[in-house]
Design an enzyme around this catalytic site. Sequence first.
Site, PDB file in Angstrom:
ATOM      1  N   LEU A 177       0.825  -1.205   0.000  1.00 36.62           N
ATOM      2  CA  LEU A 177       0.000   0.000   0.000  1.00 36.62           C
ATOM      3  C   LEU A 177       0.859   1.255   0.000  1.00 36.62           C
ATOM      4  O   LEU A 177       1.938   1.285   0.590  1.00 36.62           O
ATOM      5  CB  LEU A 177      -0.913   0.011   1.220  1.00 36.62           C
ATOM      6  N   ASP A 178       0.351   2.295  -0.649  1.00 35.46           N
ATOM      7  CA  ASP A 178       1.054   3.578  -0.600  1.00 35.46           C
ATOM      8  C   ASP A 178       0.428   4.454   0.485  1.00 35.46           C
ATOM      9  O   ASP A 178      -0.423   3.990   1.248  1.00 35.46           O
ATOM     10  CB  ASP A 178       1.070   4.246  -1.978  1.00 35.46           C
ATOM     11  N   THR A 179       0.845   5.699   0.564  1.00 33.84           N
ATOM     12  CA  THR A 179       0.365   6.565   1.650  1.00 33.84           C
ATOM     13  C   THR A 179      -1.128   6.865   1.560  1.00 33.84           C
ATOM     14  O   THR A 179      -1.718   7.294   2.546  1.00 33.84           O
ATOM     15  CB  THR A 179       1.141   7.907   1.676  1.00 33.84           C
TER      16      THR A 179
END
Length: 132
Positions: free
Chosen positions: A17-19
């Site tokens: 997952l990214d931010t």
Amino acid sequence: MNHKEFEQQFSVRDYELDTQGVVNNSVYQNYLEHARHEFLKSVGLNFNKLHDNGTDAVVHKVELVYKKPLTGDDQFVVKTHAKKSGNVRFVFYQNIYRLPDRELILKGVITAVFMNDGRPIRPPQEVEAALQ
């Protein structure tokens, strides 16, 4: 040509997952690559053995259309089938669907070129036979 569709199931892992809390766009290519290798195994081909015998399937072109994001703990399936294109290419059609609702997440078209010693070649007979 072979239109048998192969399915490989996955789960989203937290570190993908990214931010923004969605699967990073680059991670989808990892999903697709793993599914292609499993697809090849399902038709009796082994990517590593092909390499050991002097033939490499090299990604030539990637087309991805992102429809919806995957998020943490999502389950999904990658559907894959291949079709010959010209003398040295196979095109892998790969779609990702979230489970259990089968919502379309990504549409992918990956073109692979068969190579030997850095030069395009006609795929070995075993490849052509397995993918027909």
